[in-house]
Design an enzyme around this catalytic site. Structure first.
Site, PDB file in Angstrom:
ATOM      1  N   ASN A  73      -7.641   1.684   8.409  1.00 18.18           N
ATOM      2  CA  ASN A  73      -7.137   2.336   7.204  1.00 18.18           C
ATOM      3  C   ASN A  73      -8.236   3.290   6.729  1.00 18.18           C
ATOM      4  OD1 ASN A  73      -6.180   3.069   4.715  1.00 18.18           O
ATOM      5  ND2 ASN A  73      -5.901   0.990   3.946  1.00 18.18           N
ATOM      6  N   LYS A  91     -11.359   0.875   6.306  1.00 18.27           N
ATOM      7  CA  LYS A  91     -11.186  -0.579   6.377  1.00 18.27           C
ATOM      8  C   LYS A  91     -10.660  -0.924   7.765  1.00 18.27           C
ATOM      9  CE  LYS A  91      -9.819  -1.053   1.579  1.00 18.27           C
ATOM     10  NZ  LYS A  91      -8.589  -0.804   0.881  1.00 18.27           N
ATOM     11  N   HIS A 146       3.917   2.721  -0.352  1.00 15.03           N
ATOM     12  CA  HIS A 146       3.800   1.253  -0.215  1.00 15.03           C
ATOM     13  C   HIS A 146       4.907   0.697   0.696  1.00 15.03           C
ATOM     14  CE1 HIS A 146       1.977   1.222  -4.534  1.00 15.03           C
ATOM     15  NE2 HIS A 146       0.984   1.199  -3.667  1.00 15.03           N
ATOM     16  N   GLY A 199       0.069  -3.444  -8.200  1.00 15.32           N
ATOM     17  CA  GLY A 199      -1.372  -3.545  -8.016  1.00 15.32           C
ATOM     18  C   GLY A 199      -2.030  -2.433  -8.807  1.00 15.32           C
ATOM     19  N   ARG A 211      -2.845   5.842 -13.395  1.00 13.37           N
ATOM     20  CA  ARG A 211      -1.781   6.862 -13.315  1.00 13.37           C
ATOM     21  C   ARG A 211      -0.763   6.639 -14.427  1.00 13.37           C
ATOM     22  NH1 ARG A 211      -0.715   5.371  -7.333  1.00 13.37           N
ATOM     23  NH2 ARG A 211      -2.704   5.948  -6.414  1.00 13.37           N
TER      24      ARG A 211
END
Ligand code: AMP
Length: 397
Positions: A7, A14, A180, A210, A241
């Site tokens: 990622n 990651k 997502h 999250g 946001r």
């Protein structure tokens, strides 16, 4: 089969190495501050102490090389050679209209990802860098792109189009894509498995809550709507946001505050949400703590969040004409007992009977509605990396 999941962010990477025979994680870790001062790799091999390596890491290629070195290291490695890695799966944020499912990467796919960069100028370039670095360092090892947008590609036109002149969709691809998707797919499939019914027979609303949050309405296995849009800014109030605002506010703030369009964009993405409303933090734990101590704006941020989660659940239940299952996942969804209680105890009109005792759970799979409830509610920890590894393994086989 062993699958490496990557990622890549703009300055971070990651990784997780999976053994797909039992889907166990052999090692995982994180490279931080790529191209910046103080770059480091934190490597966590299974059943061993973590290893932190400080080094100059100027590029994603160097970061990936260091990951491979850590994985094959004599002391803290978990494989003896890079050749043991059968495939690499990349988390890729934006697949546009093109990628409706996970895809084996070749030069044509890379060219298409590059064409899509204007849609995700912050997120897609690091994925492309990671893919190209793997091609260079691990030639011949198959790579798979798993897209955050792909699962939402089943949305009907009526959901994904904005009320803008149609030619902007045709000319620039301005539409709602949703994000997502890998998480919504993972938890919806998992809950169907737990219930023991095929996806085709279920109406599911998945709440990925999250730091970034989105909700999806899934009818018969197909996403019919989701709260994020052209970018991840749309929909719910998030850590920093704003989520939905009247677009006319943008011009108004620019005029009143003398801000540029980039400054307002930053305001909406980085300084709004929990942080902007509470003035305390973008992290829900801090907000919950401050609210408990009586801080009004922290409590307001929570109430606004709960209200919007409920609003979208209600709207989506209307849109897909009912709901059999609601799933909560991601950092807040899996952990915030208060949020789930506040949201679900006000959904009785759907026939939802909430079980407050069962709800006292963090980060574990559990049903949190009563057996007599018309709508079943579950906490399901998400696992996007495993989903990416599964897709990668399936495509490579
Ligand atoms: P994610 O982006 O999925 O990692 O989720 C991050 C969010 O989850 C942050 O707002 C955290 O405050 C929140 N979170 C993590 N653990 C808890 C917890 N135990 N209680 C409430 N919120 C939590």
């Amino acid at each position: 089969m062993k699958v490496l999941v990557l990622n890549c962010g703009s300055s971070s990477l990651k990784y997780q190495l999976f053994d797909m025979t039992d889907e166990s994680v052999l090692a995982k870790g994180l490279v931080e501050k790529i191209g910046l001062e103080g770059s480091l790799l934190t490597h966590r091999p299974k059943d061993q102490e973590k290893k932190v390596i400080n080094a100059d890491i100027p590029s994603h290629a160097k970061a990936i090389q260091m990951v491979l070195d850590a994985l094959t290291d004599k002391e803290h490695g978990v494989i003896s050679s890079v050749k043991e890695i059968d495939a690499v799966g990349h988390r890729t944020i934006h697949g546009g209209d093109t990628f409706t499912e996970s895809t084996l990467i070749d030069d044509k796919v890379i060219a298409e990802l590059e064409r899509l960069v204007p849609l995700a100028p912050l997120h897609n370039p690091p994925s492309i860098l990671g893919i190209k670095a793997c091609q260079e360092i691990m030639p011949g090892i198959p790579q798979v792109g798993v897209f955050d947008t792909a699962f939402h590609q089943t949305m009907p036109e009526s959901s994904y189009l904005y009320g803008l002149p149609y030619e902007y969709y045709e000319k620039y691809g301005i539409r709602r894509y949703g994000f997502h998707g890998t998480s919504h797919r993972f938890v919806s499939h998992r809950v169907a498995e737990i219930i023991g019914k095929p996806m085709s027979e279920l109406k599911i609303i998945t709440c990925h809550l999250g730091n970034g949050s989105s909700i999806a309405a899934i009818d018969g296995g197909k996403v019919m709507d989701t709260t994020m849009g052209f970018t991840p800014l749309e929909g719910l109030i998030m850590g920093t946001r704003s989520g939905n605002v009247d677009p006319a506010i943008i011009k108004f703030i620019m005029e009143k505050e003398g801000k540029t369009i980039d400054e307002v964009d930053e305001l909406l993405n980085k300084k709004s949400g929990f942080l902007g409303i509470s003035g305390i933090s973008s992290d829900l734990r801090d907000i919950e703590e401050a609210a408990q101590k009586g801080n009004h704006r922290a409590q307001l941020a929570l109430d606004m969040f709960y209200q919007r989660v409920r609003r979208f659940i209600g709207a989506f239940a209307a849109q897909i004409n009912g709901v059999d299952v609601i799933v909560f996942t991601a950092g807040i969804g899996e952990n915030s007992i208060e949020m789930r209680e506040a949201v679900c105890s006000n959904l009785t009109f759907l026939g939802l009977e909430f079980d407050s005792e069962a709800n006292k759970v963090r980060g574990q799979e559990r049903e949190i509605s009563k057996p007599s409830s018309k709508v079943r509610v579950f906490v399901i920890p998400t696992n996007e990396e495993l989903m990416i590894a599964r897709d990668t393994a399936a495509l490579v086989k």
